[in-house]
Design an enzyme around this catalytic site. Structure first.
Site, PDB file in Angstrom:
ATOM      1  N   HIS A 280       5.524 -11.074   4.837  1.00 34.14           N
ATOM      2  CA  HIS A 280       5.942 -11.807   6.047  1.00 34.14           C
ATOM      3  C   HIS A 280       7.755 -11.968   5.207  1.00 34.14           C
ATOM      4  O   HIS A 280       8.318 -12.803   5.725  1.00 34.14           O
ATOM      5  CB  HIS A 280       5.238 -12.626   4.940  1.00 34.14           C
TER       6      HIS A 280
ATOM      7  N   ASP B  33       5.937 -20.749   6.720  1.00 36.25           N
ATOM      8  CA  ASP B  33       4.825 -19.666   6.173  1.00 36.25           C
ATOM      9  C   ASP B  33       3.140 -20.065   7.062  1.00 36.25           C
ATOM     10  O   ASP B  33       2.741 -21.784   6.195  1.00 36.25           O
ATOM     11  CB  ASP B  33       4.460 -18.323   5.587  1.00 36.25           C
TER      12      ASP B  33
ATOM     13  N   SER C  25       1.477  -1.614   3.799  1.00 30.73           N
ATOM     14  CA  SER C  25       1.914  -1.708   2.552  1.00 30.73           C
ATOM     15  C   SER C  25       0.426  -2.110   1.446  1.00 30.73           C
ATOM     16  O   SER C  25       0.613  -2.375   0.175  1.00 30.73           O
ATOM     17  CB  SER C  25       2.990  -2.891   2.076  1.00 30.73           C
TER      18      SER C  25
ATOM     19  N   TRP D 207       6.795   4.036   0.088  1.00 35.23           N
ATOM     20  CA  TRP D 207       7.710   3.211   0.502  1.00 35.23           C
ATOM     21  C   TRP D 207       7.778   4.432   1.665  1.00 35.23           C
ATOM     22  O   TRP D 207       9.097   5.286   1.292  1.00 35.23           O
ATOM     23  CB  TRP D 207       8.609   2.171   0.076  1.00 35.23           C
ATOM     24  N   ALA D 208       8.737   4.192   2.920  1.00 36.17           N
ATOM     25  CA  ALA D 208       8.777   4.704   3.753  1.00 36.17           C
ATOM     26  C   ALA D 208      10.185   4.129   4.420  1.00 36.17           C
ATOM     27  O   ALA D 208       9.957   3.231   4.971  1.00 36.17           O
ATOM     28  CB  ALA D 208       8.412   5.994   4.315  1.00 36.17           C
TER      29      ALA D 208
ATOM     30  N   ASN E 269       4.028  -5.704  12.738  1.00 37.17           N
ATOM     31  CA  ASN E 269       5.148  -5.380  12.447  1.00 37.17           C
ATOM     32  C   ASN E 269       5.241  -4.552  13.070  1.00 37.17           C
ATOM     33  O   ASN E 269       6.167  -4.015  13.673  1.00 37.17           O
ATOM     34  CB  ASN E 269       5.620  -5.866  10.875  1.00 37.17           C
ATOM     35  N   SER E 270       4.300  -3.395  12.309  1.00 34.97           N
ATOM     36  CA  SER E 270       3.939  -1.883  13.174  1.00 34.97           C
ATOM     37  C   SER E 270       4.078  -1.745  14.040  1.00 34.97           C
ATOM     38  O   SER E 270       4.705  -0.794  14.716  1.00 34.97           O
ATOM     39  CB  SER E 270       2.934  -1.433  11.871  1.00 34.97           C
TER      40      SER E 270
ATOM     41  N   GLU F 221       7.230  -2.534  16.115  1.00 36.19           N
ATOM     42  CA  GLU F 221       8.291  -0.893  15.854  1.00 36.19           C
ATOM     43  C   GLU F 221       7.441  -0.328  16.583  1.00 36.19           C
ATOM     44  O   GLU F 221       8.778   0.807  16.552  1.00 36.19           O
ATOM     45  CB  GLU F 221       7.739  -0.916  14.102  1.00 36.19           C
TER      46      GLU F 221
END
Length: 512
Positions: A20, A123, A290, A355-356, A377-378, A381
């Site tokens: 977020h 939000d 995450s 994380w990546a 989001n993924s 992407e």
């Protein structure tokens, strides 16, 4: 916009989750690039999370102001500096963070009443923002980090006569009512709060009431992805939707792509060097966001499936520590004996703990598929990178997002996850373990090639081109952003000339 008029002033209020925070920041950057005076209201820790992208935006001539809020750490029993859920894997800590977020209301209201903006983008976790905006005579735009499609599906489930109320078992499929497409789901894949009344139900109801009381909804999406559902949402709620994305395509430098890798164990250079040695479409990327904490048993099934599939992979595991802190006995609980060493020796796989740099990885030509939890989001992407997806939703709206990929656009292959879970801060203990054969079958369906895989790749590439066109000159998202800014400027002018009451009346005369 009138000549010589001061710029619009918009306040952005992100939630405390990493996705977020990043999503709303990208909107900040988008509006600031259009000359809007943007202020981000957040705590010092969350501002630190965005320090590098803030500096980089400023270097590009994009100014984003930050108003710092004092997080009530002592009041909620947290140590200083723990102000969001970035890296948090403990339910008690997460609960305290969200409680502290609620206590920020007074500070935010006081600041905005003393320094009123022309618009608030808040939000969903700030339902009071709609009441404040109406009191100030300004519009509030609702943001929840997802798209119009999952919102429409949830609204369908909320209806009194929803077919799920007549399902005979948790596994019986049924079609949701009143939607542009025949979307098939099961009870086990629906949110608990939509099936039984609990505390989360009341919280979600407050979010919905706030949404229906706001000026409209802003979405990191593009019309060509979910056009029928944007129209459906506007028709059923009477609220406008402004789709202004995908924002991930607007920030494509290598630094921007790597920025999500804030706690990296493996460097970007190491990852790119490994990928550069691989053939196009030959590597599976596995990442569940995450908030995914799988049991050791489930991780073992994933590792076994990837090895037996024979395909190369990059696997991001969030709930396991660094290699040097892990004993062989620890590793054998969640992966086959010497699995990591064998994959490294055979140059077949890379495991990243933590994380990546997801966009950096997805954009590489070697990536042939993306196994994902279907977070919005993924999802965006993956589409922007032109990568087909293996869908494994866990919670939130992710099971709905899966249907957009697999049923509506045909760019995803369902792995067969059945259980929606509420608590994302403990290990994801599935009632029905997703076995290795199902995982391997989904991987092979995309990675082995064949006509069906080729069709899926073609469809996702077509969506990629539509996404690029949407944010390009004259594209649907660019037009929507322009219309929104002009609309907000018109309301500002009405307030200046006619007062708050005229501006409120003007809310219902906006142009879509």
């Amino acid at each position: 916009m009138e000549a010589n008029s001061p710029p619009l002033k918009i306040y952005f209020i992100p939630s405390v989750g990493p996705s977020h925070i990043v999503s709303l920041f990208e909107l900040c950057r988008l509006f600031a690039s259009r000359g809007v005076h943007v202020t981000l209201l957040t705590t010092p820790s969350s501002a630190g999370f965005l320090r590098k992208p803030l500096l980089r935006a400023e270097a590009a001539g994009i100014r984003i102001h930050v108003h710092s809020l004092k997080f009530p750490s002592q009041e909620v029993g947290l140590p200083e500096g723990v102000e969001n859920v970035v890296g948090v894997d403990d339910t008690d800590v997460a609960t305290k963070v969200f409680r502290g977020m609620g206590l920020l209301r007074h500070q935010m209201e006081q600041f905005m009443e003393q320094n009123p903006p022309d618009c608030i983008v808040a939000d969903l976790f700030y339902p009071w923002a709609s009441d404040l905006a109406n009191r100030l005579g300004i519009p509030r735009l609702f943001f929840d980090g997802s798209g119009s499609f999952p919102t429409c599906l949830l609204e369908s489930v909320r209806r009194p006569g929803s077919p799920h109320r007549f399902a005979s078992s948790k596994s019986d499929p049924f079609v949701l009512a009143g939607l542009p497409h025949p979307i098939t789901v099961t009870l086990s894949r629906l949110p608990d709060y939509a099936l039984t009344t609990n505390e989360i139900t009341y919280m979600m109801d407050s979010f919905r009431d706030s949404e229906l009381n706001c000026y409209g909804r802003i979405v990191n999406s593009f019309a060509e992805l979910e056009e029928e559902y944007i129209e459906h949402y506007e028709k059923t709620t009477g609220k406008a939707v402004w789709h202004v994305g995908p924002t991930t395509l607007l920030n494509r430098s290598s630094e921007d792509k790597a920025e999500r890798n804030l706690k990296a164990v493996v460097s970007e250079d190491e990852i790119l060097s490994w990928l550069n040695s691989k053939q196009p479409n030959s590597v599976l990327y596995v990442c569940f966001g995450s908030g995914a904490y799988f049991t050791d048993e489930q991780l073992f099934e994933i590792a076994s499936a990837m090895e037996s599939s024979g395909h190369k992979f990059i696997w991001v595991v969030h709930n396991k520590g660094r290699t040097e802190n892990e004993t062989e006995e620890d590793r054998q609980k969640w992966m086959p004996r010497e699995f990591e060493e064998r994959m490294r020796r055979e140059d077949r796989g890379m495991i990243i703990r933590g994380w990546a740099p997801q966009t950096l990885i997805l954009d590489h030509a070697a990536i042939g598929a993306f196994m994902t939890h279907c977070g919005w989001n993924s999802l965006m992407e993956g589409i922007c990178a032109g990568v087909p997806m293996i869908t494994w939703p866990l919670h939130s709206e992710q099971f709905f997002n899966e249907k957009l990929l697999a049923q509506v656009h045909g760019i995803g292959v369902e792995v067969g996850a059945d259980d929606w879970v509420l608590n994302i801060y403990v290990e994801y203990a599935t009632k029905n373990l997703v076995k290795r054969d199902r995982i391997e079958r989904a991987v092979r369906k995309l990675m082995d090639g064949g006509d069906e895989a080729m069709d899926i790749r073609r469809r996702v590439r077509e969506l990629t081109e539509k996404a690029k066109a949407a944010i390009g000159e004259g594209g649907s998202s660019q037009r929507k952003l322009t219309a929104l800014i002009e609309d907000l400027q018109r309301l500002k002018s009405m307030r200046t000339k006619g007062g708050i009451d005229d501006a409120k009346e003007g809310e219902f005369k906006r142009e879509k």
